[in-house]
Design a protein around this motif. Structure first.
Motif, PDB file in Angstrom:
ATOM      1  N   MET A 151      30.801   9.496 -42.804  1.00  0.00           N
ATOM      2  CA  MET A 151      30.484   9.510 -41.387  1.00  0.00           C
ATOM      3  C   MET A 151      29.549   8.350 -41.019  1.00  0.00           C
ATOM      4  O   MET A 151      28.578   8.077 -41.719  1.00  0.00           O
TER       5      MET A 151
ATOM      6  N   LYS B 143      27.349   6.214 -37.712  1.00  0.00           N
ATOM      7  CA  LYS B 143      26.373   6.667 -36.731  1.00  0.00           C
ATOM      8  C   LYS B 143      26.981   7.186 -35.441  1.00  0.00           C
ATOM      9  O   LYS B 143      26.358   7.973 -34.726  1.00  0.00           O
ATOM     10  N   ASP B 144      28.201   6.769 -35.122  1.00  0.00           N
ATOM     11  CA  ASP B 144      28.807   7.233 -33.866  1.00  0.00           C
ATOM     12  C   ASP B 144      29.718   8.436 -34.080  1.00  0.00           C
ATOM     13  O   ASP B 144      30.427   8.850 -33.170  1.00  0.00           O
ATOM     14  N   GLY B 145      29.738   8.998 -35.309  1.00  0.00           N
ATOM     15  CA  GLY B 145      30.579  10.168 -35.553  1.00  0.00           C
ATOM     16  C   GLY B 145      31.976   9.805 -36.030  1.00  0.00           C
ATOM     17  O   GLY B 145      32.768  10.698 -36.324  1.00  0.00           O
TER      18      GLY B 145
ATOM     19  N   TYR C 261      34.462   7.752 -38.943  1.00  0.00           N
ATOM     20  CA  TYR C 261      34.388   7.740 -40.406  1.00  0.00           C
ATOM     21  C   TYR C 261      34.885   6.414 -40.970  1.00  0.00           C
ATOM     22  O   TYR C 261      35.652   5.694 -40.332  1.00  0.00           O
TER      23      TYR C 261
ATOM     24  N   ASN D  60      33.403  10.120 -26.283  1.00  0.00           N
ATOM     25  CA  ASN D  60      32.126   9.442 -26.498  1.00  0.00           C
ATOM     26  C   ASN D  60      32.246   8.331 -27.543  1.00  0.00           C
ATOM     27  O   ASN D  60      31.309   7.594 -27.792  1.00  0.00           O
TER      28      ASN D  60
ATOM     29  N   ALA E  30      25.747  11.356 -31.059  1.00  0.00           N
ATOM     30  CA  ALA E  30      27.132  11.532 -31.507  1.00  0.00           C
ATOM     31  C   ALA E  30      27.504  13.012 -31.382  1.00  0.00           C
ATOM     32  O   ALA E  30      26.648  13.891 -31.536  1.00  0.00           O
ATOM     33  N   ASN E  31      28.789  13.272 -31.100  1.00  0.00           N
ATOM     34  CA  ASN E  31      29.250  14.648 -30.889  1.00  0.00           C
ATOM     35  C   ASN E  31      29.697  15.257 -32.210  1.00  0.00           C
ATOM     36  O   ASN E  31      30.886  15.328 -32.514  1.00  0.00           O
ATOM     37  N   VAL E  32      28.740  15.683 -32.997  1.00  0.00           N
ATOM     38  CA  VAL E  32      29.054  16.024 -34.383  1.00  0.00           C
ATOM     39  C   VAL E  32      28.367  17.272 -34.943  1.00  0.00           C
ATOM     40  O   VAL E  32      28.540  17.575 -36.118  1.00  0.00           O
TER      41      VAL E  32
END
Ligand SMILES: Cc1cc2nc3c(=O)[nH]c(=O)nc-3n(C[C@H](O)[C@H](O)[C@H](O)COP(=O)(O)OP(=O)(O)OC[C@H]3O[C@@H](n4cnc5c(N)ncnc54)[C@H](O)[C@@H]3O)c2cc1C
Lengths: 848, 111
Positions: free
Chosen positions: A558, A560-562, A564, A818, B54-56
């Motif tokens: 993962m 930083k922005d979610g 991968y 996002n 982040a949407n996590v």
């Protein structure tokens, strides 16, 4: 009762300690205190002055603090110097014309750097090294200089030389005596130090007597020496010793020494009992003390004498340990063997450049002094022998001879120290003080340092203090809690053994039998990892799912922005053109940011969760396997091209690397593991910086272990030489399994080995000599892991149940709005927040 | 929360992953759902990690801190209470939470 009018001249390190001691005594009320401080700054840590050049600011060094002084009720005048004392009227006058009466006066005026009266010594760009202002001046001149000379090769001169090299100057040290650090070292030690310092690029000139400084031809100055030689330089730093600042004492006819210094008695009083002198300006028993610790002792004595009329100064030990330009140097007691009848033991190792000397009493029973250059590890032990008059072992030389492993540890056990033994001289902390701190509730080294200040000065006693604290805690039966977390009263090693021995195959079973609560982000992945090391089940079986952190759950890393990143395995870094093209095509199709890794693979960034399965389907169709870049597991086996192509290659390193990577791929361990194989001693694969490093020799393979790069790089240790391949692999099998069995959670192999009692030696005993009779078991366990290998991505793609999780929303096919990219250097990168705000037409609803 | 909240069906009970999280989109809001069988309960909190934006959070590990049930952010590991959304490391970064329940095999939240 009227207050005693106390005037203090000088707010340096010792002047500050004096004020601090009054505050500590709780008797501030008794006095009306005025402090004159010639410098524009309040007291600062002169001992660490050089840190000003390596990032510490004046605030970082500050000791005195205006606010604190105000709270103590002091009247402190900076930039104002006492210029005269009128003893008859008991008053002082300052350079600003202030006149002030005193009942008691304290002189803490320190010393000034001695500048030899060579013609030209007062030219511009001739400087000294004593105050922060001096350092500012040096930095300003250094900026326009290429060459710098330090006059004086003593302790401070060498420290100044270090500062000049750090400022980027070609640096010379000019010394009058025939050797460096003439006060502390003998010829042998001085010669070794010189050699080491010259290796670092500083040019040392001994037996040089400067006679004239005038204009240079290529540089600002020309120094002319008595022997006719000359040296040109842009900057000259005088560091030819210090002289006590006793001008006030002389002006008012206090007794001073022949060669300077204000004479004091054991109570730190001068020849006028109402005037005290402390610190570097004071002369006690015909001695000046150029170190802060004795000065601080004087300050404390003066305070007790003022308040209680008692206390006495009885001299101080001048032993020192320091690091000069990265070289450890220590001098203890009678280093020059001046005691009648004394004898020496000397050890010189020119290979590793170590010089050690012991000076012992005639009857061989007591240590009188010592010199250590290049390795000063024994300083703490030797100092304690000397200070406490502890009887030496039968063969005193064993204290400085290298420990070759087969004999007993010769160091002095902390248990042998008397209660009064001073362990930290900077802050005068005794063994008894440390014990009292522990009795008072301190349970860690950090606590003890905070409570006693031990090991917070020069740091020379850090190892000793650590030993002492651990020993005392052990004595008290206090165990340092090494439980993995609040859910299991066990260490990682305990959990590993429980899981192995009891055959436990799930977290819930382990928690029910040996734990409590729900687990957490510490124990869940740790247990998941141990289960994988032991049984190697598919990591996303129903009972394993909730143990994996997001990287293992989605088998990708993962960012930083979610999103991968994806790293397919490329064993040994060898890849066919077709596979390379396939990687490129996948990256292009999914618009992934592409970067080559340090482990000779390709990393593809910016994949959304829901893109991972289709991307992996294409990669697997092209012949790739998962690379475990997301796991605490074997990462890569880096290699050079080896003897197949290279003119210098001795053996087929690439071939061996591929074999090793295929053997250990998928192996999970307490932390990531990296390998490398080099085909010859040129070491192009950098094997010595890996957990497991292999280097080809004419006669087989050399095995290095427990190296790593990263935050705290460490070279691997040579474990065994000239191995045939079968033995090499057997050793690696056993070392890795022993690591998995005995390491702490998230402990790299380097730290693990350093923490094994006996270190490398012990590990060799266990693996090469099978001292624990464990090897067959370890090899069998490794065999099971190797045989149960599966590509986790291949398994996942065949499981509709597992694939369900690879979507952002459980109830919608849309993806996370996002995640936004912008272009940079022809590739994508995550948009920053400000860019996102502009790029997203509809404002996103982010609820947090 | 506005006064017009009502129980909204989000997904099926079988969509939940035991002792772990999933994410649902509800009225344009990303909601992280966690199922803890030992508590016989479902929890709903915001999916956005306030520290990384982040949407996590649905991809974090669940567990307990003392008596509290928590999820640890997969990005920088801060802990959020599954019941209240409270952030343990920095209260000012606490996040929204919603009551959640299972009705007739469906997961519903009050939003
Ligand atoms: C670069 C460097 C490295 C060092 N390293 C070490 C080390 O590793 N270990 C160690 O133990 N020691 C070390 N020392 C020595 C240590 O700094 C001194 O021993 C210590 O500072 C002495 O304290 P002091 O208060 O006596 O003198 P100082 O700290 O020099 O303070 C005296 C102060 O009094 C002021 N003053 C003088 N006359 C007057 C007056 N008439 N009126 C008002 N104010 C006046 C001066 O301006 C000065 O600010 C080092 C020194 C230097 C320069």
């Amino acid at each position: 009762m009227s207050k005693t009018k106390l005037v203090v001249a000088g707010n340096g390190m010792v002047g500050h300690q004096f004020l601090q001691s009054i505050a500590d005594s709780g008797q501030l009320e008794q006095f009306e205190i005025t402090v004159f401080c010639e410098e524009t700054r309040l007291a600062y840590d002169r001992v660490h002055l050089s840190a000003y050049f390596s990032g510490s600011s004046a605030e970082d060094l500050a000791m005195g603090d205006a606010e604190m002084y105000r709270n103590w009720g002091l009247n402190v005048l900076t930039g104002e110097k006492v210029s005269a004392i009128d003893r008859d009227n008991k008053s002082v006058t300052t350079d600003k014309g202030t006149e002030l009466a005193y009942d008691k006066l304290v002189l803490a005026t320190g010393s000034f750097p001695f500048v030899p009266p060579v013609p030209g010594h007062d030219r511009q760009q001739c400087l000294v090294y004593r105050t922060i202002d001096d350092l500012d001046a040096i930095a300003a001149v250094a900026e326009k200089s290429k060459v710098g000379v330090v006059v004086g090769g003593g302790l401070l001169g060498l420290e100044a030389a270090k500062a000049l090299t750090d400022l980027g100057l070609e640096t010379h040290v000019v010394e009058f005596a025939p050797r460096l650090m003439a006060v502390q070292l003998d010829d042998g030690g001085g010669a070794m130090l010189r050699h080491k310092i010259e290796e670092l690029g500083v040019k040392v000139h001994t037996e040089k007597n400067t006679q004239l400084i005038d204009d240079g031809e290529n540089h600002f100055h020309k120094m002319n020496f008595a022997d006719g030689e000359v040296l040109e330089t842009d900057l000259i730093l005088f560091s030819a010793g210090i002289r006590p600042r006793d001008e006030l004492a002389r002006q008012c006819d206090l007794e001073t020494g022949e060669r300077g210094g204000i004479v004091i008695n054991n109570q730190c009083q001068t020849s006028d009992p109402d005037i005290y002198a402390i610190g570097e300006c004071a002369l006690w028993n015909k001695q000046i003390f150029g170190l802060v610790a004795p000065g601080n002792q004087m300050a404390k004595v003066a305070v007790t004498h003022l308040i209680e009329g008692s206390g006495s100064f009885t001299g101080a030990d001048m032993s020192t340990k320091l690091k000069l330009m990265g070289v450890d140097v220590a001098s203890i007691g009678d280093a020059h063997g001046r005691t009648p009848g004394s004898r020496n033991y000397t050890f010189i190792d020119e290979q590793t450049e170590v010089y050690k000397k012991l000076v012992v009493s005639e009857d061989n029973k007591l240590l009188l002094g010592a010199i250590l250059v290049g390795d000063a590890e024994e300083y703490g032990t030797l100092l304690q022998y000397m200070l406490n008059g502890i009887h030496l072992p039968e063969f005193p030389d064993s204290l400085i001879l290298p420990n070759r492993g087969d004999d007993q540890q010769t160091g002095l056990g902390v248990a042998a120290l008397p209660e009064t033994a001073q362990v930290c001289s900077c802050h005068d902390v005794t063994k008894g003080d440390v014990r009292a701190a522990i009795d008072g509730g301190c349970c860690t080294i950090g606590d003890v340092k905070g409570a006693t200040k031990a090991a917070t000065g020069c740091g020379g006693c850090a190892a000793l203090v650590t030993d002492l604290v651990n020993h005392e805690l052990e004595e008290l039966g206090i165990e340092v809690n090494r439980d993995i977390c609040e859910h299991f009263p066990h260490t990682r090693q305990d959990l590993y053994n429980l899981i192995r021995v009891e055959g436990i195959r799930s977290f819930s079973e382990l928690l029910a039998k040996h734990g409590q609560g729900h687990g957490c982000e510490i124990c869940r992945p740790a247990v998941g990892n141990i289960l994988a090391s032991c049984w190697n089940d598919y990591i996303l079986t129903e009972s394993n799912v909730s143990l994996q952190d997001t990287n293992d759950t989605f088998m990708a890393n993962m960012q930083k922005d979610g999103t991968y990143s994806i790293v397919p395995r490329v064993p040994g870094g060898e890849i066919t053109p077709d596979k390379l093209i396939a990687l490129g095509q996948v990256a292009k199709k999914y618009n992934l940011y592409t970067k080559i890794t340090g482990g000779q693979r390709v990393d593809l960034f910016g994949a959304r969760l829901e893109q991972l399965p289709p991307i992996w389907q294409e990669l697997i169709d092209s012949g790739f396997e998962t690379g475990h870049a997301y796991g605490k597991s074997l990462r890569t086996v880096k290699s050079c091209v080896g003897s197949t192509w290279c003119r210098f290659g001795v053996d087929d390193s690439a071939g061996l690397a591929i074999e090793l990577e295929d053997r250990y791929k998928g192996l999970r361990a307490p932390h990531k593991i990296k390998f490398a194989v080099s085909g010859c001693t040129r070491e192009c694969a950098e094997a010595q910086s890996k957990d497991i490093g292999v280097i080809a020799t004419e006669n087989g393979w050399n095995l290095y272990v427990c190296g790593n790069g990263g935050m705290k790089p460490r070279h691997g240790d040579l474990f065994a030489t000239d191995l045939d391949k079968d033995t090499l692999i057997r050793y690696i099998d056993c070392i890795l399994m022993f690591y998995i069995k005995t390491a702490d959670r998230l402990q790299r192999t380097s730290v693990w080995m350093d923490n094994l009692e006996g270190g490398l030696d012990y590990l060799q005993q266990v693996i090469i000599n099978d001292s624990l009779s464990l090897n067959d078991e370890l090899a069998e366990q490794m065999k099971q892991v190797i045989e149960s290998y599966q590509c986790e991505w291949k398994t996942t793609l065949q499981s509709p149940e597992a694939l369900k999780r690879f979507r952002h929303f459980v109830n919608s096919e849309t993806s996370d709005d996002n995640i936004v990219f912008v272009e940079e250097r022809q590739q994508i990168r995550p948009a920053r927040l400000d860019e996102k705000a502009e790029l997203i037409a509809q404002p996103i609803k982010m609820v947090s | 929360m506005t006064s017009s909240t009502h129980w909204t069906t989000v997904c099926k009970q079988t969509d939940l992953v035991l002792d772990s999280g999933i994410c649902a989109l509800v009225n344009e809001i990303q909601v992280a759902l966690f199922c803890l069988p030992s508590q016989d309960a479902v929890f709903a909190i915001a999916n956005t990690d306030p520290f990384s934006q982040a949407n996590v959070l649905s991809r974090g590990l669940v567990g307990s801190l003392g008596e509290d049930l928590v999820v640890a952010s997969p990005v920088y590991k801060q802990h959020f209470c599954l019941r209240s959304g409270r952030c343990f490391e920095d209260e000012s970064q606490s996040i929204s939470s919603w009551p959640a329940r299972i009705e007739n095999g469906n997961v519903e939240i009050l939003i």
